[in-house]
Enzyme design. Structure first.
Site, PDB file in Angstrom:
ATOM      1  N   LYS A 124       0.874  -1.180   0.000  1.00 20.86           N
ATOM      2  CA  LYS A 124       0.000   0.000   0.000  1.00 20.86           C
ATOM      3  C   LYS A 124       0.899   1.214   0.000  1.00 20.86           C
ATOM      4  O   LYS A 124       2.040   1.158   0.462  1.00 20.86           O
ATOM      5  CB  LYS A 124      -0.876   0.014   1.262  1.00 20.86           C
ATOM      6  CG  LYS A 124      -2.165   0.752   1.075  1.00 20.86           C
ATOM      7  CD  LYS A 124      -3.163  -0.131   0.362  1.00 20.86           C
ATOM      8  CE  LYS A 124      -4.446   0.557   0.039  1.00 20.86           C
ATOM      9  NZ  LYS A 124      -5.494  -0.422  -0.322  1.00 20.86           N
ATOM     10  N   ASP A 164      -6.828   3.974  -4.794  1.00 19.34           N
ATOM     11  CA  ASP A 164      -7.510   3.737  -3.518  1.00 19.34           C
ATOM     12  C   ASP A 164      -8.228   5.063  -3.236  1.00 19.34           C
ATOM     13  O   ASP A 164      -8.456   5.849  -4.167  1.00 19.34           O
ATOM     14  CB  ASP A 164      -6.490   3.355  -2.415  1.00 19.34           C
ATOM     15  CG  ASP A 164      -7.158   2.764  -1.186  1.00 19.34           C
ATOM     16  OD1 ASP A 164      -7.570   1.594  -1.237  1.00 19.34           O
ATOM     17  OD2 ASP A 164      -7.315   3.477  -0.166  1.00 19.34           O
ATOM     18  N   ASN A 239     -16.008   5.798  -6.290  1.00 15.51           N
ATOM     19  CA  ASN A 239     -16.037   4.703  -7.246  1.00 15.51           C
ATOM     20  C   ASN A 239     -16.650   3.417  -6.694  1.00 15.51           C
ATOM     21  O   ASN A 239     -17.403   2.730  -7.366  1.00 15.51           O
ATOM     22  CB  ASN A 239     -14.570   4.398  -7.558  1.00 15.51           C
ATOM     23  CG  ASN A 239     -14.377   4.216  -8.998  1.00 15.51           C
ATOM     24  OD1 ASN A 239     -14.959   4.948  -9.793  1.00 15.51           O
ATOM     25  ND2 ASN A 239     -13.622   3.212  -9.351  1.00 15.51           N
TER      26      ASN A 239
HETATM   27  N1  GLU Z   1      -6.940  -0.155  -3.247  1.00 10.56           N
HETATM   28  C1  GLU Z   1      -7.680  -1.301  -3.657  1.00 10.56           C
HETATM   29  C2  GLU Z   1      -7.763  -2.280  -2.517  1.00 10.56           C
HETATM   30  O1  GLU Z   1      -7.906  -1.883  -1.387  1.00 10.56           O
HETATM   31  C3  GLU Z   1      -7.175  -1.881  -4.971  1.00 10.56           C
HETATM   32  C4  GLU Z   1      -5.758  -2.310  -5.008  1.00 10.56           C
HETATM   33  C5  GLU Z   1      -5.273  -2.730  -6.401  1.00 10.56           C
HETATM   34  O2  GLU Z   1      -6.075  -2.772  -7.320  1.00 10.56           O
HETATM   35  O3  GLU Z   1      -4.079  -3.011  -6.504  1.00 10.56           O
HETATM   36  O4  GLU Z   1      -7.744  -3.473  -2.674  1.00 10.56           O
END
Ligand code: GLU
Length: 446
Positions: A124, A164, A239
């Site tokens: 992340k 995100d 989204n």
């Molecule tokens: N941020 C999204 C999650 O919490 C997507 C992460 C991604 O697609 O790599 O899973």
């Protein structure tokens, strides 16, 4: 393994990092029993290793705002666990971003990605940059400055960021443009959530919300219930809330509430297609308020200062931020007869709220299972990119369906209690953990 001792040690190493400690505690409590049946895990100190990120990059991001003032933010990338594949996870731009938040999200991502059935490690990243009220030009300059630092630490086979909170298609575009310029690599796979014309998956914007509803469908089916005619309260209007509302409505449910930091909008008849699509416009305005929804649609009423959980509903879907549904909210929902809560946001409910739902015996599923369709579709985007092909929306949707069904099955397998009740929190945590732990074990001490 002893959860109390492990937590005491972690609190000493990571003082005050409450969100991270909260996420770790939930997983440890779920896996304790199973873990203690595996002496080989204990010997390799898997749990002591899995709770710490592999590495964290921290960097300064300096950019110039529209007034010509120099601004400095902090940027981060937490590469949490790479045992089962290249690091994968989103970037969050929000004023509250700090190392604790990104460690909690990277930790969650590790198990979530393991659940998707695809080979992706957990990561992340993000920044304390606040997109609220910023112009498009400011957002572009910030994204470019952010990538100027990040680009050396990511790559198709090393670490693939995505969106995100605060990072959507527009931001991924600005980030990718700068990456290509710096790396002189015109491949399309270093970020996911790309535009349709430059290597993106046609279904990525909808995927988190769609996947969540596919998961809920399976959960309800097993419990002998259905989405048809059910009333749903959704928090947020980004989204994820958009995709969830769209699929819920398609499947016959009524989305009767959406919310923002300013309050809740109640739509007693349920949102129609025009209203659902308006959510995207509302989000793109960068104002982060939901009140204009009720000005545009007279069927809707806005109540300032209230949460989505104040509206009487059958199903509650937190789609915004961690800990957005607390013990008091849970009590209110239960009082109003809510019979299913599925976290679509990461760690959307506080431990008190989860405890209240589980004690009341209503259906509850955690974010790492429910929202895994987003990153799963990112994994499919990576596959398409390295195969140099593009799948149709229908093909991606079928694969997403299959993945969500597999995740649900894994939760049932590992979460089935003696009385037949499914503990989805335990199920998701044990299923994700077992896969990563096994991979770490087989690769030795490193
Ligand atoms: N941020 C999204 C999650 O919490 C997507 C992460 C991604 O697609 O790599 O899973």
């Amino acid at each position: 393994m002893n959860v109390q001792n492990l937590m005491a040690e972690l609190e000493r190493k990571h003082p005050g990092e409450n969100e991270y400690l909260q996420a770790v505690r939930e997983v440890l409590e779920s896996i304790e029993e199973v873990y203690n049946q595996h002496p080989e895990f204990e010997k390799a100190k898997i749990v002591e290793r899995i709770v710490e990120p592999d590495r964290i990059f921290t960097f300064r991001v300096t950019w110039v705002d529209d007034n010509g003032t120099v601004q400095t933010n902090l940027g981060y990338r937490v590469q949490f666990n790479g045992a089962i594949g290249p690091y994968k996870g989103g970037l969050r731009f929000h004023k509250a971003v700090n190392p604790s938040m990104l460690k909690f999200l990277g930790f969650e991502q590790t198990f979530k990605n393991a659940l998707t059935t695809l080979p992706m490690g957990g990561a992340k990243g993000g920044s304390d940059f606040d997109p609220v009220g910023k112009s498009d030009a400011e957002i572009m300059r910030f994204c470019q400055a952010f990538m100027l630092e990040l680009w050396r630490n990511i790559g198709v086979d090393t670490d693939v960021p995505a969106g995100d909170v605060g990072v959507g298609g527009r931001e991924i575009g600005f980030l990718n443009g700068m990456y290509q310029k710096l790396a002189r690599k015109y491949h399309t796979g270093v970020l996911t959530g790309k535009g349709e014309t430059w290597g993106g998956s046609i279904l990525r914007p909808e995927a988190t919300g769609f996947g969540a509803l596919y998961f809920v469908e399976h959960m309800l089916k097993l419990a002998g219930k259905s989405l048809k005619g059910a009333t749903i309260a959704v928090s947020g209007f980004g989204n994820v809330a958009w995709g969830a509302s769209k699929k819920a409505t398609e499947l016959g449910a009524k989305v009767i509430a959406i919310s923002g930091p300013d309050g809740v909008v109640n739509i007693p008849e349920g949102m129609n297609e025009e209203m659902i699509d308006y959510l995207l416009e509302l989000r793109a305005s960068n104002r982060n308020i939901v009140a204009p929804f009720a000005e545009k649609f007279p069927q809707a009423t806005f109540t300032p200062g209230k949460k989505a959980w104040s509206v009487k509903c059958d199903i509650a879907l937190p789609c915004a931020f961690q800990n957005e549904l607390n013990g008091d909210d849970a009590a209110e929902l239960l009082k109003n007869g809510t019979w299913c809560v599925a976290e679509v946001s990461n760690m959307g409910c506080t431990p008190e709220a989860i405890h209240a739902f589980q004690s009341a015996g209503i259906l509850f599923a955690p974010g790492k299972a429910v929202n895994a369709g987003g990153v799963a579709t990112s994994g499919l985007e990576m596959t398409q990119n390295c195969m140099h092909l593009s799948w149709s929306g229908k093909e991606v949707d079928e694969k997403l369906h299959f993945i969500m069904e597999s995740i649900h099955e894994a939760c049932v397998k590992f979460g089935k209690q003696q009385d037949g009740h499914i503990d989805y929190v335990k199920g998701a945590n044990i299923a994700g953990f077992m896969k990563v732990a096994q991979a770490m074990l087989e690769q030795g001490i490193y």
